[in-house]
Design a protein around this motif. Structure first.
Motif, PDB file in Angstrom:
ATOM      1  N   VAL A  61       0.862  -1.176   0.000  1.00  7.18           N
ATOM      2  CA  VAL A  61       0.000   0.000   0.000  1.00  7.18           C
ATOM      3  C   VAL A  61       0.903   1.232   0.000  1.00  7.18           C
ATOM      4  N   LEU A  62       0.643   2.153  -0.952  1.00  7.16           N
ATOM      5  CA  LEU A  62       1.472   3.351  -1.085  1.00  7.16           C
ATOM      6  C   LEU A  62       0.601   4.583  -1.320  1.00  7.16           C
ATOM      7  N   PRO A  63       1.077   5.748  -0.843  1.00  7.04           N
ATOM      8  CA  PRO A  63       0.380   6.998  -1.115  1.00  7.04           C
ATOM      9  C   PRO A  63       0.851   7.605  -2.439  1.00  7.04           C
ATOM     10  N   ALA A  64       0.081   8.547  -2.956  1.00  2.90           N
ATOM     11  CA  ALA A  64       0.510   9.305  -4.129  1.00  2.90           C
ATOM     12  C   ALA A  64       1.743  10.122  -3.762  1.00  2.90           C
ATOM     13  N   PRO A  65       2.572  10.388  -4.727  1.00  8.05           N
ATOM     14  CA  PRO A  65       2.413  10.086  -6.141  1.00  8.05           C
ATOM     15  C   PRO A  65       3.081   8.779  -6.547  1.00  8.05           C
ATOM     16  N   VAL A  66       2.285   7.840  -6.988  1.00  5.54           N
ATOM     17  CA  VAL A  66       2.765   6.607  -7.604  1.00  5.54           C
ATOM     18  C   VAL A  66       1.997   6.453  -8.917  1.00  5.54           C
ATOM     19  N   ASP A  67       2.712   6.447 -10.019  1.00  8.29           N
ATOM     20  CA  ASP A  67       2.055   6.256 -11.309  1.00  8.29           C
ATOM     21  C   ASP A  67       1.481   4.852 -11.403  1.00  8.29           C
ATOM     22  N   VAL A  68       0.246   4.760 -11.879  1.00  4.70           N
ATOM     23  CA  VAL A  68      -0.388   3.483 -12.184  1.00  4.70           C
ATOM     24  C   VAL A  68      -0.562   3.463 -13.705  1.00  4.70           C
ATOM     25  N   VAL A  69       0.234   2.646 -14.353  1.00  9.20           N
ATOM     26  CA  VAL A  69       0.250   2.590 -15.816  1.00  9.20           C
ATOM     27  C   VAL A  69      -0.695   1.492 -16.276  1.00  9.20           C
ATOM     28  N   LEU A  70      -1.839   1.904 -16.818  1.00  7.49           N
ATOM     29  CA  LEU A  70      -2.812   0.941 -17.313  1.00  7.49           C
ATOM     30  C   LEU A  70      -2.527   0.568 -18.766  1.00  7.49           C
ATOM     31  N   ASP A  71      -2.033   1.531 -19.531  1.00  8.82           N
ATOM     32  CA  ASP A  71      -1.592   1.288 -20.909  1.00  8.82           C
ATOM     33  C   ASP A  71      -0.757   2.489 -21.341  1.00  8.82           C
ATOM     34  N   GLU A  72      -0.336   2.522 -22.566  1.00  4.00           N
ATOM     35  CA  GLU A  72       0.550   3.581 -23.067  1.00  4.00           C
ATOM     36  C   GLU A  72      -0.081   4.966 -22.995  1.00  4.00           C
ATOM     37  N   PHE A  73      -1.423   5.041 -22.989  1.00  6.88           N
ATOM     38  CA  PHE A  73      -2.125   6.311 -23.005  1.00  6.88           C
ATOM     39  C   PHE A  73      -2.845   6.634 -21.704  1.00  6.88           C
ATOM     40  N   THR A  74      -2.737   5.770 -20.699  1.00  6.12           N
ATOM     41  CA  THR A  74      -3.429   5.992 -19.428  1.00  6.12           C
ATOM     42  C   THR A  74      -2.494   5.726 -18.262  1.00  6.12           C
ATOM     43  N   VAL A  75      -2.141   6.814 -17.572  1.00  5.83           N
ATOM     44  CA  VAL A  75      -1.286   6.765 -16.389  1.00  5.83           C
ATOM     45  C   VAL A  75      -1.981   7.598 -15.318  1.00  5.83           C
ATOM     46  N   MET A  76      -2.473   6.932 -14.291  1.00  8.43           N
ATOM     47  CA  MET A  76      -3.191   7.620 -13.225  1.00  8.43           C
ATOM     48  C   MET A  76      -2.383   7.607 -11.932  1.00  8.43           C
ATOM     49  N   ILE A  77      -2.736   8.528 -11.048  1.00 12.25           N
ATOM     50  CA  ILE A  77      -2.082   8.606  -9.747  1.00 12.25           C
ATOM     51  C   ILE A  77      -3.168   8.628  -8.671  1.00 12.25           C
ATOM     52  N   PRO A  78      -3.613   7.459  -8.213  1.00 10.98           N
ATOM     53  CA  PRO A  78      -4.586   7.444  -7.113  1.00 10.98           C
ATOM     54  C   PRO A  78      -3.959   8.018  -5.842  1.00 10.98           C
ATOM     55  N   ASP A  79      -4.790   8.539  -4.968  1.00 11.09           N
ATOM     56  CA  ASP A  79      -4.277   9.089  -3.710  1.00 11.09           C
ATOM     57  C   ASP A  79      -3.667   8.002  -2.838  1.00 11.09           C
ATOM     58  N   VAL A  80      -4.258   6.811  -2.874  1.00 10.67           N
ATOM     59  CA  VAL A  80      -3.710   5.623  -2.210  1.00 10.67           C
ATOM     60  C   VAL A  80      -3.903   4.461  -3.174  1.00 10.67           C
ATOM     61  N   LEU A  93       3.598   1.434 -10.798  1.00 11.47           N
ATOM     62  CA  LEU A  93       2.843   0.189 -10.761  1.00 11.47           C
ATOM     63  C   LEU A  93       2.377  -0.005 -12.203  1.00 11.47           C
ATOM     64  N   VAL A  94       2.819  -1.073 -12.832  1.00  8.69           N
ATOM     65  CA  VAL A  94       2.464  -1.328 -14.226  1.00  8.69           C
ATOM     66  C   VAL A  94       1.433  -2.443 -14.255  1.00  8.69           C
ATOM     67  N   GLY A  95       0.216  -2.075 -14.596  1.00  9.82           N
ATOM     68  CA  GLY A  95      -0.882  -3.024 -14.601  1.00  9.82           C
ATOM     69  C   GLY A  95      -2.008  -2.535 -13.718  1.00  9.82           C
ATOM     70  N   VAL A  96      -2.863  -3.452 -13.356  1.00  9.53           N
ATOM     71  CA  VAL A  96      -4.086  -3.121 -12.623  1.00  9.53           C
ATOM     72  C   VAL A  96      -3.841  -3.211 -11.116  1.00  9.53           C
ATOM     73  N   PRO A  97      -4.177  -2.161 -10.370  1.00 13.61           N
ATOM     74  CA  PRO A  97      -4.048  -2.249  -8.912  1.00 13.61           C
ATOM     75  C   PRO A  97      -5.138  -3.137  -8.307  1.00 13.61           C
ATOM     76  N   VAL A  98      -4.914  -3.554  -7.083  1.00  4.55           N
ATOM     77  CA  VAL A  98      -5.930  -4.295  -6.328  1.00  4.55           C
ATOM     78  C   VAL A  98      -6.993  -3.322  -5.822  1.00  4.55           C
ATOM     79  N   LEU A  99      -6.549  -2.165  -5.338  1.00  6.87           N
ATOM     80  CA  LEU A  99      -7.431  -1.130  -4.794  1.00  6.87           C
ATOM     81  C   LEU A  99      -6.872   0.233  -5.155  1.00  6.87           C
ATOM     82  N   ALA A 100      -7.734   1.114  -5.622  1.00  4.97           N
ATOM     83  CA  ALA A 100      -7.382   2.516  -5.856  1.00  4.97           C
ATOM     84  C   ALA A 100      -8.338   3.361  -5.014  1.00  4.97           C
ATOM     85  N   VAL A 101      -7.783   4.358  -4.325  1.00  6.63           N
ATOM     86  CA  VAL A 101      -8.586   5.224  -3.463  1.00  6.63           C
ATOM     87  C   VAL A 101      -8.361   6.672  -3.878  1.00  6.63           C
TER      88      VAL A 101
END
Length: 179
Positions: A61-80, A93-101
Motif C-alpha cells: 500500500v502506497l500513497p501518491a504520487p505513484v504512477d499506475v500505468v494501465l496502458d501507453e495512453f493511461t497513467v493515473m495517480i490514485p491518492d492511495v 505500478l504497471v498493470g491493474v491495482p488491487v485497490l485505488a482510493v
C-alpha cells in the motif's frame, strides 16, 4: 510543450518536470491537478495507517504520487494504491491495482467520481474507494461484471465494515480527525 490535439503517451508524461502539480493521462488526455491540501493529506495518512496492517505480504500500500500505468495512453495517480508487489517497477505500478482510493477535492470531484472509476473498471481494478473529506464520507465499490457496485459506505461517525479486499472497519470521522 505539446501540440494542441495530440494524444499524449506515457513517454510524453515522463518529460514533464514540474513537481508542483500532479499530471495524469486518461486515454491520451492530460489531467493537471494542484498539490493537495493538508486535510486531503491527513485523510491519506490515516487511511495508510488503517490499510497497512491488513495488507497481505504479496501486496504493498502506497500513497501518491505513484504512477499506475494501465496502458501507453493511461497513467493515473490514485491518492492511495494497493498493488501486487510483482506489478511495481522502479518507476510505477504497471498493470491493474488491487485497490485505488481517491480523496475528493473540489477541483477533482468529476474526475474522481466518474472518469477514474470508469477507466479503472474498464481495466479490471477490483476495488475503488472514494472519500469525501468535507462531509466526511467513505464509499467502497467492488467490480461486478465490469461495473462498480457499492460494497459499503458510511458518513461521519458511522462505521463501514468490509470483508473484501481486506477485513477492515473504518469511520470517516476518524480519517479527518486531527486527534
Amino acid at each position: 510543450m505539446f501540440a494542441h490535439g495530440d494524444r499524449l503517451t506515457r513517454r510524453d508524461l515522463e518529460t514533464i518536470s514540474d513537481e508542483r502539480r500532479r499530471y495524469e493521462l486518461v486515454d491520451g488526455t492530460l489531467l493537471v491537478s494542484p498539490s493537495p491540501r493538508p486535510l486531503h493529506q491527513r485523510v491519506v495518512a490515516r487511511l495508510l495507517a488503517a490499510l497497512t496492517p491488513v495488507c497481505p505480504a504479496d501486496c504493498e500500500v502506497l500513497p501518491a504520487p505513484v504512477d499506475v500505468v494501465l496502458d501507453e495512453f493511461t497513467v493515473m495517480i490514485p491518492d492511495v494504491v494497493i498493488g501486487r508487489r510483482e506489478t511495481f517497477t522502479e518507476r510505477a505500478l504497471v498493470g491493474v491495482p488491487v485497490l485505488a482510493v481517491e480523496v475528493v477535492s473540489p477541483s477533482s470531484r468529476h474526475i474522481d467520481r466518474f472518469l477514474k472509476p470508469a477507466r479503472l473498471a474498464l481495466a479490471g481494478c477490483p476495488y475503488y474507494w472514494v472519500i469525501e473529506p468535507n462531509e466526511p464520507a467513505l464509499s467502497c465499490f467492488r467490480l461486478v461484471d465490469g461495473e462498480y457496485v457499492l460494497d459499503g459506505e458510511a458518513t461521519g461517525d458511522d462505521v463501514v465494515r468490509l470483508e473484501v479486499p481486506y477485513r477492515l472497519e473504518l469511520r470517516p470521522a476518524d480519517l479527518v480527525s486531527t486527534y
